[in-house]
Design a protein around this motif. Structure first.
Motif, PDB file in Angstrom:
ATOM      1  N   LYS A   1       0.843  -1.204   0.000  1.00 15.57           N
ATOM      2  CA  LYS A   1       0.000   0.000   0.000  1.00 15.57           C
ATOM      3  C   LYS A   1       0.874   1.247   0.000  1.00 15.57           C
ATOM      4  CE  LYS A   1      -2.578  -0.720   3.748  1.00 15.57           C
ATOM      5  NZ  LYS A   1      -2.186  -1.985   4.374  1.00 15.57           N
ATOM      6  N   GLN A   2       0.314   2.327  -0.542  1.00 15.57           N
ATOM      7  CA  GLN A   2       1.090   3.563  -0.620  1.00 15.57           C
ATOM      8  C   GLN A   2       1.517   4.041   0.776  1.00 15.57           C
ATOM      9  OE1 GLN A   2      -0.838   6.699  -2.807  1.00 15.57           O
ATOM     10  NE2 GLN A   2       1.043   7.897  -2.973  1.00 15.57           N
ATOM     11  N   GLU A   3       0.630   3.848   1.783  1.00 15.99           N
ATOM     12  CA  GLU A   3       0.980   4.280   3.148  1.00 15.99           C
ATOM     13  C   GLU A   3       2.222   3.555   3.650  1.00 15.99           C
ATOM     14  OE1 GLU A   3      -2.200   3.611   1.763  1.00 15.99           O
ATOM     15  OE2 GLU A   3      -3.108   2.787   3.598  1.00 15.99           O
ATOM     16  N   ASP A   4       2.401   2.332   3.141  1.00 15.55           N
ATOM     17  CA  ASP A   4       3.533   1.537   3.635  1.00 15.55           C
ATOM     18  C   ASP A   4       4.878   2.085   3.168  1.00 15.55           C
ATOM     19  OD1 ASP A   4       1.480   0.055   4.658  1.00 15.55           O
ATOM     20  OD2 ASP A   4       1.635  -1.562   3.180  1.00 15.55           O
ATOM     21  N   LEU A   5       4.822   3.033   2.227  1.00 15.79           N
ATOM     22  CA  LEU A   5       6.075   3.673   1.804  1.00 15.79           C
ATOM     23  C   LEU A   5       6.705   4.434   2.964  1.00 15.79           C
ATOM     24  CD1 LEU A   5       5.277   5.170  -1.727  1.00 15.79           C
ATOM     25  CD2 LEU A   5       6.810   3.280  -1.213  1.00 15.79           C
ATOM     26  N   GLU A   6       5.871   4.736   3.991  1.00 12.47           N
ATOM     27  CA  GLU A   6       6.388   5.473   5.141  1.00 12.47           C
ATOM     28  C   GLU A   6       7.598   4.784   5.765  1.00 12.47           C
ATOM     29  OE1 GLU A   6       5.773   8.530   5.963  1.00 12.47           O
ATOM     30  OE2 GLU A   6       4.358   8.558   4.270  1.00 12.47           O
ATOM     31  N   MET A   7       7.525   3.450   5.840  1.00 14.99           N
ATOM     32  CA  MET A   7       8.655   2.757   6.468  1.00 14.99           C
ATOM     33  C   MET A   7       9.906   2.811   5.583  1.00 14.99           C
ATOM     34  SD  MET A   7       7.763  -1.307   6.306  1.00 14.99           S
ATOM     35  CE  MET A   7       7.545  -2.203   4.781  1.00 14.99           C
TER      36      MET A   7
ATOM     37  N   SER B   1      18.109   9.007   0.258  1.00 15.73           N
ATOM     38  CA  SER B   1      16.887   9.254  -0.491  1.00 15.73           C
ATOM     39  C   SER B   1      16.121   7.950  -0.662  1.00 15.73           C
ATOM     40  CB  SER B   1      17.232   9.782  -1.879  1.00 15.73           C
ATOM     41  OG  SER B   1      17.992  10.945  -1.778  1.00 15.73           O
ATOM     42  N   TRP B   2      14.885   8.069  -1.099  1.00 12.64           N
ATOM     43  CA  TRP B   2      14.099   6.869  -1.365  1.00 12.64           C
ATOM     44  C   TRP B   2      13.539   6.928  -2.764  1.00 12.64           C
ATOM     45  CZ3 TRP B   2       8.852   7.135  -2.504  1.00 12.64           C
ATOM     46  CH2 TRP B   2       8.270   8.397  -2.305  1.00 12.64           C
ATOM     47  N   GLY B   3      13.244   5.757  -3.314  1.00 13.60           N
ATOM     48  CA  GLY B   3      12.661   5.698  -4.654  1.00 13.60           C
ATOM     49  C   GLY B   3      11.837   4.441  -4.803  1.00 13.60           C
ATOM     50  N   VAL B   4      11.265   4.274  -5.982  1.00 11.78           N
ATOM     51  CA  VAL B   4      10.408   3.112  -6.223  1.00 11.78           C
ATOM     52  C   VAL B   4      10.767   2.486  -7.568  1.00 11.78           C
ATOM     53  CG1 VAL B   4       8.479   4.059  -4.886  1.00 11.78           C
ATOM     54  CG2 VAL B   4       8.619   4.527  -7.334  1.00 11.78           C
ATOM     55  N   THR B   5      10.192   1.321  -7.834  1.00 13.38           N
ATOM     56  CA  THR B   5      10.373   0.693  -9.139  1.00 13.38           C
ATOM     57  C   THR B   5       9.317   1.232 -10.108  1.00 13.38           C
ATOM     58  OG1 THR B   5       8.962  -1.135  -8.476  1.00 13.38           O
ATOM     59  CG2 THR B   5      11.352  -1.433  -8.215  1.00 13.38           C
ATOM     60  N   ARG B   6       9.472   0.871 -11.362  1.00 13.27           N
ATOM     61  CA  ARG B   6       8.595   1.407 -12.396  1.00 13.27           C
ATOM     62  C   ARG B   6       7.089   1.191 -12.148  1.00 13.27           C
ATOM     63  NH1 ARG B   6       9.405   2.166 -18.606  1.00 13.27           N
ATOM     64  NH2 ARG B   6       7.278   2.704 -19.105  1.00 13.27           N
ATOM     65  N   PRO B   7       6.665  -0.035 -11.784  1.00  5.86           N
ATOM     66  CA  PRO B   7       5.209  -0.192 -11.609  1.00  5.86           C
ATOM     67  C   PRO B   7       4.638   0.712 -10.528  1.00  5.86           C
ATOM     68  CG  PRO B   7       6.333  -2.335 -11.496  1.00  5.86           C
ATOM     69  CD  PRO B   7       7.394  -1.299 -11.624  1.00  5.86           C
ATOM     70  N   LEU B   8       5.380   0.920  -9.446  1.00  3.67           N
ATOM     71  CA  LEU B   8       4.869   1.763  -8.359  1.00  3.67           C
ATOM     72  C   LEU B   8       4.719   3.217  -8.806  1.00  3.67           C
ATOM     73  CD1 LEU B   8       5.556  -0.795  -6.787  1.00  3.67           C
ATOM     74  CD2 LEU B   8       6.399   0.605  -4.938  1.00  3.67           C
ATOM     75  N   ALA B   9       5.606   3.643  -9.709  1.00  2.00           N
ATOM     76  CA  ALA B   9       5.532   5.023 -10.203  1.00  2.00           C
ATOM     77  C   ALA B   9       4.570   5.124 -11.376  1.00  2.00           C
ATOM     78  CB  ALA B   9       6.921   5.498 -10.618  1.00  2.00           C
ATOM     79  N   ALA B  10       4.821   4.323 -12.406  1.00  2.00           N
ATOM     80  CA  ALA B  10       4.077   4.495 -13.663  1.00  2.00           C
ATOM     81  C   ALA B  10       2.659   3.919 -13.581  1.00  2.00           C
ATOM     82  CB  ALA B  10       4.842   3.857 -14.811  1.00  2.00           C
TER      83      ALA B  10
ATOM     84  N   TYR C   1       0.950   2.772 -10.493  1.00  2.00           N
ATOM     85  CA  TYR C   1       0.173   3.174  -9.305  1.00  2.00           C
ATOM     86  C   TYR C   1       0.247   4.679  -9.025  1.00  2.00           C
ATOM     87  CZ  TYR C   1       1.074  -1.854  -8.325  1.00  2.00           C
ATOM     88  OH  TYR C   1       1.228  -3.200  -8.401  1.00  2.00           O
ATOM     89  N   GLY C   2       1.230   5.345  -9.614  1.00  2.00           N
ATOM     90  CA  GLY C   2       1.350   6.793  -9.393  1.00  2.00           C
ATOM     91  C   GLY C   2       1.800   7.185  -7.995  1.00  2.00           C
ATOM     92  N   TRP C   3       2.559   6.311  -7.334  1.00  2.00           N
ATOM     93  CA  TRP C   3       3.011   6.622  -5.968  1.00  2.00           C
ATOM     94  C   TRP C   3       4.199   7.573  -5.957  1.00  2.00           C
ATOM     95  CZ3 TRP C   3       2.966   1.098  -3.292  1.00  2.00           C
ATOM     96  CH2 TRP C   3       1.639   0.645  -3.257  1.00  2.00           C
ATOM     97  N   ALA C   4       4.830   7.760  -7.097  1.00  2.00           N
ATOM     98  CA  ALA C   4       5.970   8.676  -7.198  1.00  2.00           C
ATOM     99  C   ALA C   4       6.061   9.127  -8.653  1.00  2.00           C
ATOM    100  CB  ALA C   4       7.258   7.970  -6.769  1.00  2.00           C
ATOM    101  N   PRO C   5       6.634  10.320  -8.888  1.00  2.00           N
ATOM    102  CA  PRO C   5       6.719  10.805 -10.267  1.00  2.00           C
ATOM    103  C   PRO C   5       7.817  10.127 -11.088  1.00  2.00           C
ATOM    104  CG  PRO C   5       7.595  12.441  -8.734  1.00  2.00           C
ATOM    105  CD  PRO C   5       7.061  11.326  -7.904  1.00  2.00           C
TER     106      PRO C   5
END
Lengths: 316, 257
Positions: free
Chosen positions: A209-215, A226-235, A237-241
């Motif tokens: 879940k997006q809230e779980d990015l908090e950890m 810094s923190w980042g995500v993989t492609r599916p989470l960004a492209a 789910y839109g959790w990051a640009p």
């Protein structure tokens, strides 16, 4: 043999010019840079100092936002005027597309993602990244004209040396077939500036879940990174640009911690230059473990908070 | 609406076969598939056809084995398909020459759909080259397409932001991974697809005999992944504290903490 060099941002000009100079050293001739946009005179002055060469500045409202067709017309016209046989661009997606249009119009060869030039006998070998970043191909060209794009991270940025000169040029851009109706720049939060971070924590689909990015953010914070995500989470789910990977932002931190990331080639190719890679994943067969120095097979939801706790104790 | 879709017989990069000694990529031994983005281009073409009517023509430049992805394209719903045998050595120049000759011979088409950047070679050159060569508008890396009888509007992520691009038809649109989730054909469609004829063309048929590539690949070496691969098993959660201590000690030794 003149090389015409173009990059897309103030940050990448020093690297792309360095790529141009690396090729110039092998083939000789002149290097000429271009700056295209609107309100970019200052940038052109800077590029002149960086390249120590002529810089063609085309500054028009209709060029403020990248339009591949318009940019291609400008570059072709300048290349013709200065007699450049080689056009060298930055190999982000915008540069790769431009390389295609230019080489199609000029009916010449094209090589994207070049990371190194080498002279072997009387031939120039172009080394480029291929297979989603898993391999390097060596390529040779047959014709005289060529369009290439270079991977900015592969070349050591040049310093300002001065001695360049800005040449203003107007190019008429009538009857453009493609209209850019809207442009929304990505707003990237400071905590997500990944390229220069010393520590990066990455989250993949194991984070439910997006809230779980908090950890993930908390782990990054305690490590001063810094923190980042993989492609599916960004492209998807839109959790990051933006996302970490060869198709997004390649990273080169001292420490990279991949949490819940399976390890698709696009991702692993974008983290290759990290000094130490740690992977946390519940699947022991996840490909990410082959790319990791240290790995923990287990539940990220239990491991990450424990790791945060221990690191906090350590840092007092 | 006449739509042309180029599909690529691409390598499965996650299953890349590498010779362990020379690090050479063994393309012939690597499993292949309809490249993921070109599959999405086909899916998008089929959706447009379902909405506006018309026909979807598929073209694949590849060896005889590529017939299997043409059959797959038929099963997904393509109306007509061509397999074009390329010359022995070919590059993006030859591929776009073939596609532009095909467009001129079998066209005109209202819309050309292609993958924006193939998941194997990763060059993003073919669609953009084709637009340069044919002088057609290019709307690259679409994650959303809206087509009417006269024009096309796309939304694209070009790295630094989202672009909304508009042009009149005919146009070339290349697609990105996010655009759709391709359909999976059902058994009756697959069986029917196997009976459909695959049209074959040689480069001579397209007036391209004697064309040679501008860029030659002389070698391909896979990166060596030199990692320590120290893996701890924490599937029993009671082991987590001890493992984390080990990890922290190692990271200190490495000088990264």
């Amino acid at each position: 043999m003149t090389i015409l060099v173009h990059a897309f941002s103030e940050k990448t000009y020093p690297q792309v010019i360095a790529g141009g100079k690396a090729l110039q050293e092998l083939i000789g001739g002149d290097l000429i840079a271009t700056v295209i946009g609107h309100g970019v005179e200052e940038l052109a002055e800077k590029v002149a100092k960086l390249s120590g060469s002529k810089v063609y500045l085309v500054d028009k409202p209709e060029l403020e936002i990248y339009n591949p067709e318009a940019y291609a017309r400008v570059l072709i016209e300048i290349a013709k005027e200065v007699g450049a046989k080689i056009i060298l661009l930055e190999s982000d997606i915008k540069g790769k597309i431009l390389a295609g249009i230019l080489s199609g119009k000029l009916e010449c060869g094209a090589i994207n993602d070049v990371i190194e030039f080498e002279k072997r006998g009387d031939k120039i070998i172009y080394k480029r990244v291929t297979y989603a970043g898993r391999a390097v191909a060596e390529e040779e060209t047959t014709g005289e004209s060529l369009v290439i794009s270079v991977n900015p991270g592969a070349f050591k940025p040049v310093e300002e040396s001065g001695g360049g000169e800005v040449v203003k040029k107007d190019i008429i851009l009538e009857d453009l077939k493609v209209v850019v109706e809207e442009y929304k720049p990505k707003e990237v939060a400071g905590e997500m500036r990944l390229e220069d971070a010393e520590v990066v924590v990455g989250a993949g689909r194991g984070i439910r879940k997006q809230e779980d990015l908090e950890m993930i953010k908390e782990l990054a914070k305690v490590l001063g990174g810094s923190w980042g995500v993989t492609r599916p989470l960004a492209a998807d789910y839109g959790w990051a640009p933006i996302w970490i990977g060869i198709s997004g932002v390649p990273i080169r931190p001292k420490l990279y911690i991949a949490v819940g990331i399976s390890g698709q080639p696009q991702h692993t190719s974008g983290i290759r230059d990290s000094k130490i890679i740690v992977a946390i994943n519940k699947d022991p067969d996840a490909p990410i473990f082959q790319f990791a120095d240290y790995g923990i097979v287990g539940d990220a939801y239990q491991i990450v908070p424990e790791l945060v706790k221990k690191l906090k104790e350590l840092k007092g | 609406m006449k739509i042309l879709v180029g599909i690529k017989y691409g390598l499965k990069v996650e299953n890349l076969v590498i010779d362990p000694r020379s690090r050479k990529v063994l393309e012939a031994d690597t499993p292949k598939q309809m490249e993921e983005l070109s599959k999405r281009a086909l899916e998008e073409a089929l959706r447009i056809k379902e909405k506006l009517g018309g026909a979807v023509t598929v073209v694949c430049i590849g060896p005889q084995e590529a017939r299997k992805i043409i059959t797959e394209a038929y099963a997904m719903g393509a109306d007509d398909a061509y397999l074009i045998t390329p010359p022995e050595a070919y590059d993006s120049y030859i591929v776009s020459k073939i596609l532009s000759a095909f467009y001129k011979t079998k066209g005109p088409f209202d819309l050309v759909l292609l993958g924006g950047i193939s998941t194997d070679s990763f060059t993003a050159l073919v669609g953009s080259r084709l637009s340069g060569e044919l002088g057609l508008p290019l709307l690259p890396m679409a994650k959303k397409i809206e087509v009417s009888e006269q024009e096309v509007v796309v939304e694209s992520d070009l790295g630094d932001g989202t672009y909304k691009l508009r042009s009149k038809l005919p146009a070339i649109v290349t697609v990105s991974l996010e655009i759709n989730e391709p359909r999976i054909p059902k058994l009756p469609q697959i069986l029917k697809a196997k009976k459909k004829p695959i049209n074959e063309l040689k480069i001579d048929d397209l007036g391209l005999a004697g064309e040679t590539p501008k860029v030659l690949i002389t070698d391909t070496k896979a990166y060596e992944e030199k990692r320590k691969n120290v893996i701890w098993d924490a599937s029993d959660p009671s082991k987590i504290p001890e493992i984390i201590e080990n990890l922290i000690n190692k990271l200190k030794e490495e000088g990264v903490l």
